[in-house]
Write an enzyme that holds these catalytic residues in place. Structure first.
Site, PDB file in Angstrom:
ATOM      1  N   HIS A 171       1.751   1.378   5.874  1.00  0.00           N
ATOM      2  CA  HIS A 171       2.394   2.387   6.712  1.00  0.00           C
ATOM      3  C   HIS A 171       3.770   1.952   7.202  1.00  0.00           C
ATOM      4  CE1 HIS A 171       3.088   4.756  10.395  1.00  0.00           C
ATOM      5  NE2 HIS A 171       2.538   5.718   9.682  1.00  0.00           N
ATOM      6  N   THR A 207      -6.960   6.692  10.483  1.00  0.00           N
ATOM      7  CA  THR A 207      -6.819   5.620   9.502  1.00  0.00           C
ATOM      8  C   THR A 207      -8.090   4.780   9.594  1.00  0.00           C
ATOM      9  OG1 THR A 207      -5.434   3.752   8.812  1.00  0.00           O
ATOM     10  CG2 THR A 207      -5.574   4.158  11.177  1.00  0.00           C
ATOM     11  N   THR A 208      -8.170   3.708   8.788  1.00  0.00           N
ATOM     12  CA  THR A 208      -9.400   2.912   8.761  1.00  0.00           C
ATOM     13  C   THR A 208      -9.560   2.154  10.073  1.00  0.00           C
ATOM     14  OG1 THR A 208      -8.982   2.664   6.411  1.00  0.00           O
ATOM     15  CG2 THR A 208     -10.718   1.294   7.354  1.00  0.00           C
ATOM     16  N   GLU A 254     -11.081  -9.299   3.483  1.00  0.00           N
ATOM     17  CA  GLU A 254      -9.813  -8.926   4.111  1.00  0.00           C
ATOM     18  C   GLU A 254     -10.112  -8.696   5.589  1.00  0.00           C
ATOM     19  OE1 GLU A 254      -7.157  -6.326   2.046  1.00  0.00           O
ATOM     20  OE2 GLU A 254      -6.367  -5.493   3.914  1.00  0.00           O
ATOM     21  N   ASP A 280      -0.057   4.494  -0.089  1.00  0.00           N
ATOM     22  CA  ASP A 280      -0.744   5.740   0.305  1.00  0.00           C
ATOM     23  C   ASP A 280       0.193   6.758   0.955  1.00  0.00           C
ATOM     24  OD1 ASP A 280      -3.104   4.534  -0.434  1.00  0.00           O
ATOM     25  OD2 ASP A 280      -3.826   4.214   1.606  1.00  0.00           O
ATOM     26  N   HIS A 281       1.081   6.258   1.819  1.00  0.00           N
ATOM     27  CA  HIS A 281       1.827   7.217   2.639  1.00  0.00           C
ATOM     28  C   HIS A 281       3.026   7.833   1.922  1.00  0.00           C
ATOM     29  CE1 HIS A 281      -1.064   6.875   5.678  1.00  0.00           C
ATOM     30  NE2 HIS A 281      -0.937   5.564   5.728  1.00  0.00           N
ATOM     31  N   GLU A 321      -8.740   0.623  -2.694  1.00  0.00           N
ATOM     32  CA  GLU A 321      -9.559   0.654  -1.480  1.00  0.00           C
ATOM     33  C   GLU A 321     -10.479   1.853  -1.563  1.00  0.00           C
ATOM     34  OE1 GLU A 321      -6.198  -1.252   1.505  1.00  0.00           O
ATOM     35  OE2 GLU A 321      -6.842   0.827   1.786  1.00  0.00           O
ATOM     36  N   HIS A 349      -3.609  -4.294   7.856  1.00  0.00           N
ATOM     37  CA  HIS A 349      -3.639  -3.140   8.764  1.00  0.00           C
ATOM     38  C   HIS A 349      -2.708  -3.344   9.956  1.00  0.00           C
ATOM     39  CE1 HIS A 349      -4.888   0.588  10.571  1.00  0.00           C
ATOM     40  NE2 HIS A 349      -5.511   0.847   9.426  1.00  0.00           N
ATOM     41  N   GLY A 350      -1.759  -2.425  10.062  1.00  0.00           N
ATOM     42  CA  GLY A 350      -0.879  -2.400  11.233  1.00  0.00           C
ATOM     43  C   GLY A 350       0.177  -3.487  11.245  1.00  0.00           C
ATOM     44  N   HIS A 385      -5.636   3.672  -1.416  1.00  0.00           N
ATOM     45  CA  HIS A 385      -6.949   4.048  -0.881  1.00  0.00           C
ATOM     46  C   HIS A 385      -7.272   5.467  -1.325  1.00  0.00           C
ATOM     47  CE1 HIS A 385      -9.569   4.277   3.066  1.00  0.00           C
ATOM     48  NE2 HIS A 385     -10.241   4.622   1.989  1.00  0.00           N
ATOM     49  N   ASN A 432       0.858  -1.188   0.000  1.00  0.00           N
ATOM     50  CA  ASN A 432       0.000   0.000   0.000  1.00  0.00           C
ATOM     51  C   ASN A 432       0.898   1.245   0.000  1.00  0.00           C
ATOM     52  OD1 ASN A 432      -1.386   2.286   1.117  1.00  0.00           O
ATOM     53  ND2 ASN A 432      -3.052   0.934   1.726  1.00  0.00           N
ATOM     54  N   ARG A 451      -9.345   8.146  -0.627  1.00  0.00           N
ATOM     55  CA  ARG A 451     -10.271   8.559   0.432  1.00  0.00           C
ATOM     56  C   ARG A 451     -11.147   9.701  -0.052  1.00  0.00           C
ATOM     57  NH1 ARG A 451      -8.652   6.492   5.783  1.00  0.00           N
ATOM     58  NH2 ARG A 451     -10.370   7.755   6.537  1.00  0.00           N
ATOM     59  N   ARG A 503      -6.871  12.835   1.211  1.00  0.00           N
ATOM     60  CA  ARG A 503      -5.779  13.298   2.080  1.00  0.00           C
ATOM     61  C   ARG A 503      -4.418  12.766   1.623  1.00  0.00           C
ATOM     62  NH1 ARG A 503      -7.217  10.093   7.608  1.00  0.00           N
ATOM     63  NH2 ARG A 503      -9.212  11.099   7.217  1.00  0.00           N
TER      64      ARG A 503
HETATM   65  N1  PXP Z   1      -5.816  -3.068   4.214  1.00  0.00           N
HETATM   66  C1  PXP Z   1      -6.801  -2.152   4.282  1.00  0.00           C
HETATM   67  C2  PXP Z   1      -8.177  -2.556   3.839  1.00  0.00           C
HETATM   68  C3  PXP Z   1      -6.538  -0.832   4.704  1.00  0.00           C
HETATM   69  O1  PXP Z   1      -7.540   0.075   4.756  1.00  0.00           O
HETATM   70  C4  PXP Z   1      -5.217  -0.472   5.032  1.00  0.00           C
HETATM   71  C5  PXP Z   1      -4.906   0.932   5.429  1.00  0.00           C
HETATM   72  O2  PXP Z   1      -5.200   1.793   4.385  1.00  0.00           O
HETATM   73  C6  PXP Z   1      -4.223  -1.467   4.938  1.00  0.00           C
HETATM   74  C7  PXP Z   1      -4.558  -2.757   4.557  1.00  0.00           C
HETATM   75  C8  PXP Z   1      -2.795  -1.165   5.245  1.00  0.00           C
HETATM   76  O3  PXP Z   1      -2.637  -0.839   6.592  1.00  0.00           O
HETATM   77  P1  PXP Z   1      -1.232  -0.281   7.080  1.00  0.00           P
HETATM   78  O4  PXP Z   1      -0.984   0.978   6.347  1.00  0.00           O
HETATM   79  O5  PXP Z   1      -1.431  -0.102   8.543  1.00  0.00           O
HETATM   80  O6  PXP Z   1      -0.214  -1.342   6.750  1.00  0.00           O
END
Ligand code: PXP
Length: 252
Positions: free
Chosen positions: A224, A107-108, A158, A13-14, A77, A201-202, A47, A11, A49, A53
Site C-alpha cells: 500500500h 485489509t488483512t 510471515e 494489489d492497489h 496471498e 503489512h503497513g 492477494h 505487493n 481475495r 476487490r
Molecule cells: N503481507 C501480507 C501477508 C499481506 O496480507 C499484505 C497486505 O495484503 C502485505 C504483506 C502488504 O501490506 P501493505 O499493503 O500494508 O504494505
C-alpha cells in the site's frame, strides 16, 4: 552479485484497486509488476481475495506468466479455502502465503490462527508444497502460533507488522517497542524451528528500518505505501528508496 537481504517483495494489489475504481483496464497491475521488477523488486506479491476487490483471476494468470518469464517469484496471498487452494494448485506460483480473510475487513487484520485451524490448514500446506509452491503462513509473533506453523509443515512464516505500524502511527512508542521486541523474539524462535522469516503489512519509509534490521528477516512484503508513494515519486524511485533504507538498516 548476490542481492542484499532482506529481499523486497512488492505487493501490487492497489494498482488493481485504482483500475477497478473505473472498471476499465488502466492502470494494469501486471504493467506495475513489470515496472517493479525493472526497479529491482525481488518478488511480486498479489492477494487474490474471495471478493476479487482488487486482483482478479486473469491478473494472477498474467502475473504468473510475467514472473516466470522474468524468473522472479510470484507470491500468491490467499485464504485457506478450497476455492483458493484449487486456483493455487492450477497456477503453481513459486510462493503461496496463507492469510486470514474476512469479507468485511478493509485489509488483512491480524494473523492466521494456525493453532485453532491446524486440521484445516495443514492439508492445504501439504498439497501446495507437493505441487511445488513454497508455503508461508501469515501469523502474529506468538510462540504457540510459530510452533503450530512449523507443525503444519510451512517452510516460511510471515509476521504481521500491522500492529507495530499502527502503534507508531498513533504515536505510542512504548507499545511499538513492545511489539518490536515480540517480533524480534518470534523471528529467533521461528528460525530455530527451521522456518524462514518474512515480515509485512503497513511498512513505510518511516517504520521499515527496525524491521529490516532484524537479522532473521529474509523478506519484507510491502504494498500500500509503495503504490501510494509512487503517485508522488514514481514507482521506481519509491522502490529504490525503500530498498536503500532496508539495505542501510541491515548493513549500515
Ligand atoms: N503481507 C501480507 C501477508 C499481506 O496480507 C499484505 C497486505 O495484503 C502485505 C504483506 C502488504 O501490506 P501493505 O499493503 O500494508 O504494505
Amino acid at each position: 552479485m548476490r542481492k542484499p537481504l532482506p529481499r523486497l517483495g512488492v505487493n501490487i494489489d492497489h494498482i488493481a484497486t485504482i483500475r477497478n475504481a473505473r472498471g476499465g483496464d488502466h492502470p494494469d497491475p501486471v504493467a506495475g509488476a513489470w515496472a517493479a521488477i525493472q526497479a529491482g523488486a525481488d518478488g511480486i506479491t498479489a492477494h487474490l481475495r474471495e471478493d476479487r476487490r482488487h486482483i482478479r483471476d486473469d491478473d494472477m494468470q498474467r502475473l504468473q506468466a510475467l514472473c516466470s518469464s522474468e524468473n522472479v517469484p510470484l507470491n500468491m496471498e490467499m485464504a485457506a479455502t478450497s476455492e483458493m487452494e484449487k486456483i493455487a494448485l492450477d497456477l503453481k506460483p513459486r510462493a503461496v502465503c496463507i492469510v486470514p480473510e474476512r469479507r468485511e475487513e478493509r485489509t488483512t487484520e491480524g494473523g492466521l490462527d494456525v493453532v485453532g485451524g491446524h486440521n484445516h490448514i495443514a492439508p492445504i500446506v501439504r498439497a501446495l508444497k507437493e505441487n511445488g509452491s513454497r508455503v508461508s503462513l501469515f501469523i502474529e509473533a506468538v510462540s504457540a502460533q510459530i510452533d503450530a506453523a512449523a507443525h503444519a509443515g510451512a517452510e516460511v512464516v510471515e509476521f504481521h507488522t500491522g500492529a507495530y505500524a499502527h502503534a507508531l502511527d498513533e504515536g505510542d512508542q512504548k507499545k511499538a517497542g513492545e511489539i518490536l521486541e515480540a517480533l524480534r523474539a518470534g523471528a529467533k524462535q521461528a528460525k530455530a524451528a527451521g522456518l524462514e522469516v518474512h515480515f509485512g503489512h503497513g511498512l513505510t519509509f518511516d517504520n521499515v528500518t527496525p524491521i529490516a534490521a532484524i537479522p532473521e528477516a529474509m523478506e519484507l512484503n510491502i504494498g500500500h505505501f509503495l503504490i501510494g508513494e509512487s503517485v508522488f515519486l514514481g514507482l521506481e524511485p519509491a522502490i529504490n528508496q525503500m530498498r536503500s533504507l532496508m539495505t542501510k538498516a541491515r548493513y549500515g
